[in-house]
Write an enzyme that holds these catalytic residues in place. Structure first.
Site, PDB file in Angstrom:
ATOM      1  N   ASP A 170       4.266  -0.620  10.422  1.00 49.66           N
ATOM      2  CA  ASP A 170       3.256  -0.610   9.370  1.00 49.66           C
ATOM      3  C   ASP A 170       1.889  -0.806  10.031  1.00 49.66           C
ATOM      4  OD1 ASP A 170       2.070  -0.517   6.879  1.00 49.66           O
ATOM      5  OD2 ASP A 170       3.452  -1.947   5.965  1.00 49.66           O
ATOM      6  N   GLU A 213      -0.850  -5.540  -1.927  1.00 44.36           N
ATOM      7  CA  GLU A 213      -0.405  -6.426  -0.853  1.00 44.36           C
ATOM      8  C   GLU A 213      -0.839  -7.876  -1.094  1.00 44.36           C
ATOM      9  OE1 GLU A 213      -0.899  -4.730   3.050  1.00 44.36           O
ATOM     10  OE2 GLU A 213      -0.353  -2.737   2.357  1.00 44.36           O
TER      11      GLU A 213
END
Length: 709
Positions: free
Chosen positions: A307, A506
């Site tokens: 990521d 997030e």
């Protein structure tokens, strides 16, 4: 002499004109990969392991959006041989239009091929997690949590197909989707990116979405799908993004791995690594997860990718590596093939080259990782079809609005009703819509929409808001008005108050108390204080805890999730009765934040939840009869005993006979019935569900709530 020379040239020409085997599309991808690897330098191979964000190739500064910069394209693509690029959330061309995306990816692809000694194309990736959501004007589907509420896997496949065509039409070949994490803690900021808390539901939706994106083969309308984030990311301690998850091996296998296994069985091309840690070991440094479990146990042969900047975080955040070079070594050794760097190509490739030359990473590991990337490029047909036609981008990106509307309609979940107020328009003639969220599309689109944290302030995209939708379907003889705030003495029959969460993503989306923003809660308090019936519509990516003295005074409570660009019309259709609500909760709704984490398939903390997993009301009533079970299926007769047509999801739960353990979802299926209509519904059961001694099967809701207004 001229004749002699000409004869020699003619004799040697056929041999030199033969294409290299890696350029022959008739050969198997594995043979093409082997041939190409044999021709590449170490530097060219290492470049395939790096992925750079497109902003690094734009403008004059590191974070500029704007025209592509030839100097940076030379540094990244020509000198470092970088094999893939991405657009992080919001990192779009200027202007942000479908055709501009196609032209940008064409320009980058052309530069990469023309400056590659072996004419190797690039992969281009985005997070298209609910449609081609990076593009202004694109059709935006509901986020996964809402799609989970549909319990409709074929719908997930169809959305995958439409999304893949939109991506490929703009030159995007790699999608960092679907999310295969389980949402086990609603406080977690990425909860809305999951399909809910249940392994079977998530597995079914993930597998079909992968099949939709990739098709039977990775053809010209397909993209490489990516399961993320392997594994255990959805159960962080305290519900905090990127926090450690404490999981036993049994819990990992039984709860968190099934959606990944389903996606792997569907042929997914790539897997993205968990940004957090499991039992204290960062995902990107976990050979146990990435090699032992993913490769050896589950048999994955595709590409693993980090990521955003997570390899660097092994040094800067987790501190398991003293230097960046050590962080790169740990990630490569653990099993990360491609590192989303995302801005320092030379730093990454330099570290890898140094590790290989020092003997700390074998060349065979580089060949393995680069070979997987090249294999994917061959399978996608990029060596034969590297470019797209910008003229077709607009139609592909804006396609699927009817599908998005259908998805939003199926997702809307009616949680509470007094039996009189909804649907509007029958006895309720004068309606006042209240709240800024009713006319601001940002809350219904959620995060990962044009920008990473959602639609940026001041920027617009095509979306039907709740107010737009209600205006479009208000019946003749009724009235509809709007106010951003609650009038002191509203002269209407009913208030529809639209509240929810702002767009977020997030860690910024973590919500420790599962609370509504203060301004939204104040709206609801003011609304119920008027004494008028109040219908609350929630635009949210998780269950929210409403104070009891507000919740119990509502006439109706509607969960709309994050329903996308067509969400306003879908909500209006449910409120006015044009659509009978059929959504069912894909998670457990707690009474308070003290009950989290708490899921239906484990002993629930603090008593019973407010609404159980699978809960959802309808404007009609369904009854069951004639339940029959065999070793691999159950059959039940479902009858619509009400007065309006409706869709209904049959949920079958099971546990070993005589066991005291919680029931777990074993099968589900949707049926659409008219008034008085009955149908036998057959559901397939997992193999081995009936061990010696049999199993207890229950069809229907886990519990019936008494929490009605």
């Amino acid at each position: 002499m001229h004749k002699t020379l000409l004869t020699a040239l003619l004799l040697t020409a056929p041999a030199s004109a033969q294409p290299a085997p890696y350029l022959d599309p008739s050969l198997p991808a594995e043979r093409r990969v082997a041939d190409l690897l044999g021709r590449m330098t170490l530097e060219e191979k290492v470049g395939q392991l790096a992925q750079i964000d497109v902003l690094r190739l734009m403008g004059q500064g590191e974070w500029d959006r704007g025209p592509l910069n030839p100097e940076w394209m030379e540094n990244v693509l020509a000198r470092q041989h970088v094999g893939s690029l991405l657009s992080g959330g919001g990192n779009a061309p200027v202007p942000n239009t479908p055709a501009a995306w196609a032209r940008m990816t064409n320009d980058l692809q052309r530069y990469a091929i023309e400056h590659s000694r072996l004419k190797i194309p690039i992969l281009y990736g985005v997070d298209a997690v609910h449609g081609h959501n990076n593009v202004v004007g694109a059709t935006i589907f509901p986020h996964n949590l809402g799609l989970g509420a549909t319990f409709d896997p074929p719908l997930a496949r169809r959305i995958g197909e439409v999304t893949a065509r939109a991506l490929r039409a703009t030159g995007i070949t790699w999608n960092f989707s679907p999310d295969a994490d389980l949402g086990r803690d609603p406080r977690w900021g990425r909860f809305y990116e999951t399909w809910g808390e249940d392994p079977l539901l998530a597995s079914s939706m993930v597998a079909e979405n992968v099949r939709g994106q990739q098709g039977d083969t990775l053809g010209p309308n397909a993209v490489a799908a990516t399961l993320k984030h392997f594994a255990g990311y959805g159960a962080p301690i305290g519900g905090k993004d990127r926090a450690d998850a404490r999981l036993t091996d049994a819990e990992l296998r039984a709860v968190h791995l099934p959606p990944f296994q389903a996606g792997l069985a569907a042929g997914v091309a790539a897997v993205m690594v968990n940004s957090g840690s499991v039992n204290g070991v960062p995902g990107h440094a976990s050979g146990k997860l990435l090699t032992d479990v993913l490769r050896k146990n589950l048999g994955f042969t595709g590409v693993t990718i980090s990521d955003w900047e997570d390899v660097t975080r092994l040094q800067t955040v987790y501190k398991v590596a003293p230097t960046y070079r050590d962080a790169v070594r740990l990630a490569l050794t653990a099993g990360v093939d491609v590192s989303m760097v995302p801005h320092d190509a030379r730093g990454f490739t330099g570290a890898v080259l140094d590790l290989v030359r020092a003997g700390e990473v074998p060349v065979s590991r580089i060949d393995e990782a680069a070979g997987r990337v090249l294999n994917l490029k061959f399978r996608l047909g990029l060596f034969e079809r590297p470019y797209v036609d910008p003229a077709g981008a607009e139609a592909a990106v804006t396609a699927g609005r009817d599908l998005a509307l259908r998805a939003a309609r199926e997702s809307v979940t009616l949680l509470a009703t007094d039996g009189r107020t909804l649907p509007l328009g029958k006895t309720v003639k004068n309606v006042l819509v209240v709240g800024e969220r009713a006319r601001d599309p940002r809350s219904q689109l959620g995060g990962w929409t044009v920008g990473w944290q959602g639609l940026p302030e001041g920027e617009s995209t095509r979306a039907i808001t709740v107010l737009d939708g209600m205006k479009a379907v208000v019946p003749p003889g009724t009235s509809l008005a709007y106010s951003p705030t609650v009038p002191a003495k509203p002269s209407v029959d009913t208030l529809v108050v639209v509240v929810g969460e702002p767009p977020h993503a997030e860690g910024e989306a973590d919500n420790p108390g599962l609370a509504l923003p203060d301004t939204d809660l104040a709206l609801l308090r003011a609304a119920v204080a008027t004494g008028k019936p109040v219908v609350a519509v929630l635009l949210a990516g998780r269950p929210l805890v409403l104070p009891e003295n507000v919740r119990t005074r509502l006439a109706a409570l509607v969960m709309a999730y994050l329903p996308g660009s067509e969400g306003g019309r879908a909500i209006a259709d449910v409120l006015y009765g044009n659509t009978n609500p059929s959504g069912r909760l894909p998670f457990t709704w707690p009474r308070s934040a003290t009950q989290v984490p708490g899921t239906y398939d484990e002993p629930f903390p603090g008593g019973t939840p407010l609404y159980p997993f699978g809960y959802g009301l309808s404007y009609t009533t369904f009854s069951y009869s004639g339940l029959r079970a065999t070793g691999d299926s159950i059959t039940v007769n479902v009858t619509n005993i009400g007065k309006v047509a409706g869709a209904h999801t049959v949920l079958a739960f099971a546990r070993p006979a005589g066991a005291a353990s919680p029931l777990k979802l074993a099968a589900f299926g949707r049926v659409v019935l008219g008034p008085g209509e009955a149908r036998n519904v057959s559901l397939s059961l997992p193999r081995g569900l009936f061990p010696a001694g049999g199993a207890e099967i229950r069809v229907g809701a886990l519990q019936t709530t008494t929490e009605q207004p």
